[in-house]
Design an enzyme around this catalytic site. Structure first.
Site, short mmCIF file in Angstrom:
data_model
loop_
_atom_site.label_atom_id
_atom_site.label_comp_id
_atom_site.label_asym_id
_atom_site.label_seq_id
_atom_site.Cartn_x
_atom_site.Cartn_y
_atom_site.Cartn_z
N HIS A 32 31.51 4.30 -23.89
CA HIS A 32 30.40 3.49 -22.99
C HIS A 32 29.73 2.09 -23.56
CE1 HIS A 32 28.46 4.92 -27.23
NE2 HIS A 32 28.41 5.99 -26.87
N HIS A 35 30.36 1.83 -27.12
CA HIS A 35 31.88 1.80 -27.90
C HIS A 35 32.64 0.34 -26.99
CE1 HIS A 35 31.85 5.80 -27.35
NE2 HIS A 35 32.15 5.88 -28.39
N ARG A 186 26.52 11.98 -25.69
CA ARG A 186 25.49 13.20 -25.15
C ARG A 186 24.36 13.19 -24.62
NH1 ARG A 186 26.93 14.15 -31.40
NH2 ARG A 186 28.24 16.06 -31.23
#
Length: 281
Positions: A32, A35, A186
């Site tokens: 995402h 990162h 998550r």
């Protein structure tokens, strides 16, 4: 051009082409914007950037989400190419742990037994073991980790220092959505209602950190979390920047872990403490 490799031998062949410093960003995939920010920071300094993508079984407990952890390699490769990554190393379990689970693992010490370590026994031993292996396999000179996993970052820094590993560990500030939710792989498991409830975590940290008296910091944060029935708090902790006892004044860290639905989320913020000057409750 970004090169994808899956084996130790193929990785070694690419590393041999490095013109100088090797930077590494370690991930479990499902990349995402957080990162991507790690990759950008790495590229600002280093011409040769390796991203590792490996869902590490050693750091998942028996009742955790290893099997359902998102695996999105094709999309991850697009992100890495967009950010100018040199090599993506996406090994199999056998490539990382030839012969099966290792009989010798990294012991995290006392720092690994509190907060996440208390809630997830064995997690940090598994995390440190794979980080150590990947640092060695990538021959990294510098490694970048997000501050969202602040305890992880602290332990990796301590491991690199204590074991004279010769690698620089750089922390990168947490990337958030516009509404404050910390980016996490998550988050995709949250329903719309659960995502709305999850905002209580960042709100509690933000408003707690706006206080400067230690008691007020925790009282305000606890109150916000208690008012959101969709959030089940695991811990809320005020610590020093080294995750030891909170100082009477000066730099500190406020950390939270909670479940929203079946999804476990963590977050933290930096703050400054000045006793006796907090807002009245």
């Amino acid at each position: 051009m970004t090169v994808l490799v899956h084996t130790r031998a193929a990785l070694a062949a690419e590393l041999a082409k490095a013109p100088g410093e090797i930077a590494v960003v370690m991930t479990m995939g499902a990349l995402h914007e957080g990162h991507r920010q790690l990759m950008r920071v790495a590229r600002e300094r280093s011409a040769f950037v390796v991203v590792t993508i490996f869902v590490n079984p050693l750091q998942f407990g028996p009742n955790e989400d290893f099997e359902k952890y998102p695996r999105t390699l094709d999309d991850d490769l697009v992100a890495c190419r967009d950010e100018g990554v040199t090599v993506v190393f996406a090994p199999s379990r056998d490539d990382v742990y030839p012969g099966g689970a290792p009989s010798i693992t990294m012991h995290p010490g006392p720092l690994g037994e509190i907060l996440e370590g208390e809630s997830r026994p064995g997690h940090f031993a598994g995390m440190l073991t794979v980080v150590q292996k990947l640092l060695m396999l990538t021959h990294a000179d510098v490694a970048y980790f997000g501050e969202k996993d602040f305890q992880q970052l602290a332990l990796i820094r301590r491991m690199a220092l204590d074991l004279e590993m010769g690698v620089e560990i750089v922390g990168v500030p947490t990337v958030r959505e516009i509404d404050g939710l910390a980016l996490s792989s998550r988050n995709r498991f949250l329903s719309p209602d659960q995502r709305l409830a999850a905002l209580a975590l960042s709100r509690a940290l933000r408003e707690g950190a706006a206080q400067s008296d230690p008691d007020s910091v925790l009282a305000v944060a606890h109150k916000i979390l208690a008012e959101e029935p969709g959030v089940r708090v695991d811990y809320l902790a005020l610590t020093g920047t080294d995750l030891g006892a909170a100082p009477g004044s000066g730099a500190a860290r406020l950390l939270v872990a909670a479940k929203v639905g079946s999804t476990r989320l963590i977050d933290n913020v930096a703050l400054q403490l000045t006793p006796g000057t907090g807002e009245p409750l």
